[in-house]
Design a protein around this motif. Sequence first.
Motif, PDB file in Angstrom:
ATOM      1  N   ILE A  52      34.262  27.067  33.304  1.00  0.00           N
ATOM      2  CA  ILE A  52      34.313  25.933  33.956  1.00  0.00           C
ATOM      3  C   ILE A  52      33.091  24.971  33.680  1.00  0.00           C
ATOM      4  O   ILE A  52      31.783  25.371  33.677  1.00  0.00           O
ATOM      5  CB  ILE A  52      34.031  25.999  35.585  1.00  0.00           C
ATOM      6  CG1 ILE A  52      34.837  27.134  36.234  1.00  0.00           C
ATOM      7  CG2 ILE A  52      34.376  24.916  36.314  1.00  0.00           C
ATOM      8  CD1 ILE A  52      34.633  27.623  37.614  1.00  0.00           C
ATOM      9  N   PHE A  90      34.149  34.959  35.203  1.00  0.00           N
ATOM     10  CA  PHE A  90      33.950  33.346  35.293  1.00  0.00           C
ATOM     11  C   PHE A  90      32.627  33.072  34.420  1.00  0.00           C
ATOM     12  O   PHE A  90      31.498  33.758  34.670  1.00  0.00           O
ATOM     13  CB  PHE A  90      33.473  33.008  36.753  1.00  0.00           C
ATOM     14  CG  PHE A  90      34.610  32.501  37.858  1.00  0.00           C
ATOM     15  CD1 PHE A  90      35.559  31.269  37.443  1.00  0.00           C
ATOM     16  CD2 PHE A  90      35.104  33.356  38.739  1.00  0.00           C
ATOM     17  CE1 PHE A  90      36.383  31.021  38.154  1.00  0.00           C
ATOM     18  CE2 PHE A  90      36.080  32.939  39.610  1.00  0.00           C
ATOM     19  CZ  PHE A  90      36.760  31.677  39.156  1.00  0.00           C
ATOM     20  N   THR A 102      26.874  28.307  39.934  1.00  0.00           N
ATOM     21  CA  THR A 102      27.139  29.912  39.745  1.00  0.00           C
ATOM     22  C   THR A 102      27.143  30.787  40.833  1.00  0.00           C
ATOM     23  O   THR A 102      28.169  31.393  41.234  1.00  0.00           O
ATOM     24  CB  THR A 102      26.277  30.582  38.575  1.00  0.00           C
ATOM     25  OG1 THR A 102      26.171  29.518  37.233  1.00  0.00           O
ATOM     26  CG2 THR A 102      26.693  31.615  38.030  1.00  0.00           C
ATOM     27  N   VAL A 129      30.142  29.958  33.868  1.00  0.00           N
ATOM     28  CA  VAL A 129      29.866  28.458  34.438  1.00  0.00           C
ATOM     29  C   VAL A 129      29.004  27.595  33.605  1.00  0.00           C
ATOM     30  O   VAL A 129      27.776  28.270  33.365  1.00  0.00           O
ATOM     31  CB  VAL A 129      29.585  28.567  35.922  1.00  0.00           C
ATOM     32  CG1 VAL A 129      29.156  26.952  36.534  1.00  0.00           C
ATOM     33  CG2 VAL A 129      30.416  29.154  36.830  1.00  0.00           C
ATOM     34  N   PHE A 140      33.726  22.180  42.914  1.00  0.00           N
ATOM     35  CA  PHE A 140      33.819  23.717  42.743  1.00  0.00           C
ATOM     36  C   PHE A 140      34.722  24.679  43.603  1.00  0.00           C
ATOM     37  O   PHE A 140      35.326  25.332  43.457  1.00  0.00           O
ATOM     38  CB  PHE A 140      32.426  24.162  42.547  1.00  0.00           C
ATOM     39  CG  PHE A 140      31.988  24.453  40.937  1.00  0.00           C
ATOM     40  CD1 PHE A 140      32.134  23.121  40.245  1.00  0.00           C
ATOM     41  CD2 PHE A 140      31.835  25.787  40.423  1.00  0.00           C
ATOM     42  CE1 PHE A 140      31.701  23.380  38.857  1.00  0.00           C
ATOM     43  CE2 PHE A 140      31.545  25.716  39.147  1.00  0.00           C
ATOM     44  CZ  PHE A 140      31.383  24.668  38.294  1.00  0.00           C
ATOM     45  N   THR A 157      30.037  29.854  43.081  1.00  0.00           N
ATOM     46  CA  THR A 157      31.251  30.420  42.374  1.00  0.00           C
ATOM     47  C   THR A 157      31.431  31.913  42.582  1.00  0.00           C
ATOM     48  O   THR A 157      32.689  32.088  43.072  1.00  0.00           O
ATOM     49  CB  THR A 157      31.397  30.078  40.786  1.00  0.00           C
ATOM     50  OG1 THR A 157      31.173  29.140  40.241  1.00  0.00           O
ATOM     51  CG2 THR A 157      32.605  31.113  40.121  1.00  0.00           C
ATOM     52  N   TRP A 158      30.343  32.611  42.802  1.00  0.00           N
ATOM     53  CA  TRP A 158      30.206  33.806  43.187  1.00  0.00           C
ATOM     54  C   TRP A 158      30.752  33.948  44.471  1.00  0.00           C
ATOM     55  O   TRP A 158      31.754  34.978  44.808  1.00  0.00           O
ATOM     56  CB  TRP A 158      28.984  34.333  42.898  1.00  0.00           C
ATOM     57  CG  TRP A 158      28.745  35.899  43.508  1.00  0.00           C
ATOM     58  CD1 TRP A 158      29.374  36.930  43.208  1.00  0.00           C
ATOM     59  CD2 TRP A 158      27.535  36.258  44.605  1.00  0.00           C
ATOM     60  NE1 TRP A 158      28.968  37.986  44.031  1.00  0.00           N
ATOM     61  CE2 TRP A 158      27.868  37.454  44.848  1.00  0.00           C
ATOM     62  CE3 TRP A 158      26.774  35.369  45.412  1.00  0.00           C
ATOM     63  CZ2 TRP A 158      27.151  38.105  45.957  1.00  0.00           C
ATOM     64  CZ3 TRP A 158      26.096  35.996  46.252  1.00  0.00           C
ATOM     65  CH2 TRP A 158      26.185  37.435  46.442  1.00  0.00           C
ATOM     66  N   SER A 193      29.318  20.752  44.132  1.00  0.00           N
ATOM     67  CA  SER A 193      29.740  21.887  44.815  1.00  0.00           C
ATOM     68  C   SER A 193      31.234  21.818  45.548  1.00  0.00           C
ATOM     69  O   SER A 193      32.048  22.543  45.601  1.00  0.00           O
ATOM     70  CB  SER A 193      28.774  22.472  45.701  1.00  0.00           C
ATOM     71  OG  SER A 193      28.216  21.429  46.454  1.00  0.00           O
ATOM     72  N   VAL A 253      37.504  26.597  42.245  1.00  0.00           N
ATOM     73  CA  VAL A 253      37.512  28.160  42.121  1.00  0.00           C
ATOM     74  C   VAL A 253      38.552  28.878  43.144  1.00  0.00           C
ATOM     75  O   VAL A 253      39.263  29.778  42.924  1.00  0.00           O
ATOM     76  CB  VAL A 253      35.989  28.777  42.768  1.00  0.00           C
ATOM     77  CG1 VAL A 253      36.132  30.189  42.880  1.00  0.00           C
ATOM     78  CG2 VAL A 253      34.939  28.447  41.764  1.00  0.00           C
ATOM     79  N   VAL A 284      30.436  36.979  37.492  1.00  0.00           N
ATOM     80  CA  VAL A 284      30.098  35.521  37.570  1.00  0.00           C
ATOM     81  C   VAL A 284      28.845  35.233  36.978  1.00  0.00           C
ATOM     82  O   VAL A 284      27.902  35.892  37.549  1.00  0.00           O
ATOM     83  CB  VAL A 284      30.227  35.222  39.076  1.00  0.00           C
ATOM     84  CG1 VAL A 284      30.015  33.634  39.221  1.00  0.00           C
ATOM     85  CG2 VAL A 284      31.504  35.836  39.926  1.00  0.00           C
ATOM     86  N   SER A 290      34.605  33.010  45.037  1.00  0.00           N
ATOM     87  CA  SER A 290      35.432  33.861  44.241  1.00  0.00           C
ATOM     88  C   SER A 290      35.532  35.334  45.183  1.00  0.00           C
ATOM     89  O   SER A 290      36.741  35.779  45.151  1.00  0.00           O
ATOM     90  CB  SER A 290      35.087  33.991  43.011  1.00  0.00           C
ATOM     91  OG  SER A 290      33.979  34.814  42.835  1.00  0.00           O
TER      92      SER A 290
END
Length: 315
Positions: free
Chosen positions: A78, A117, A128, A119, A101, A131-132, A98, A105, A142, A135
Amino acid sequence: MERVNRIALIGTGFVGSSYAFALLNQGVGDELVLIDVNKEKSEGDAMDLNHGLAFAPSYTKIWYGDYSDCASADLVVITAGANQKPGETRLDLVEKNSAIFKSIVDQVMESGFDGIFLVATNPVDILTYMTWKFSGLPKHRVIGSGTILDTARLRYSLGEYFNVDSRNVHAYIMGEHGDSELPAWSHANIGGRSIYDRIKDNPEKYSERDLAPLFEGVRDAAYHIIQRKGATYYGIAMGLVRLTKAILHNENSILTVSAYISGEYGEKDVYIGVPAIVNRSGIREILQIDLDEIEEAQFANSASVLRETLNPVLE
Ligand code: 6V0
């Protein structure tokens, strides 16, 4: 049948398209799908990159696609979102990026994606972590680009200073990819000889006093580049390719990435730049080096800067 490595790239702006170009030039990945809200841009990039295939070291299938193409991707990279404008810090981007994101995501996960992933969007340590969270994937899958670029900048600057190939300079920038990052000088070495000893070898030429301004140049490099050309992208693009290779080729390489910390370096529940062993499973292990007292305090400060930024976003 041989395994086909598919990379899905979300965000084909300066950083994303430079990454795609560097991937193609280094022959990394069998398939590369480009995804961006600006479909015309990713379609144009796919056409342009495909026209370079005749000159590439190996074949890569490249197309512009959508989130359904992430289902069988090994790696989703990403690089989408806003970049720093002159005078803006990386942490200033947190709200804008964010929100972007969450939508990205969610769509990747709805495709059935079950890979890794990577990032790069700023503020990278915060995004990041998001994202964790968004996801639900295990933390070792991640990864943020963290201080990979800052570490490369430090190695370059030390290489120039000591007149040695930067690939023989070993030194880490740790902490936030941003203003609170720190150089782990206690571990910096030139081909195995500590930089402090290298300075003592030739006191007429070198001085420990030069290290602070050298680090400041590294820490503030993005500001200087953005002031001159509006954005930075080649260095990070090559860093992302290095990480992509470490992952897809199962290299077990030690790289400074943004990793989830749970007890290492005395910190927890934060994504932050640390040296880590990276392979096909993602982050295999966080490497714990012994920091000196000053470095420990700087690392703790950087972790608290990140936590303070993260907390309001998580609420
Ligand atoms: P850019 O050139 O504006 O590209 C961003 C791209 O994201 C554009 O093509 C947008 O259309 C696309 N985009 C925006 N929203 C979405 C969305 N919801 N879904 C899909 N695509 C979207 O920015 P640039 O490429 O210069 O920078 C991208 C990010 O990388 C920024 O956050 C930078 O700060 C960051 N960088 C990170 C570095 C690092 O070391 N980690 C280094 C340099 C830049």
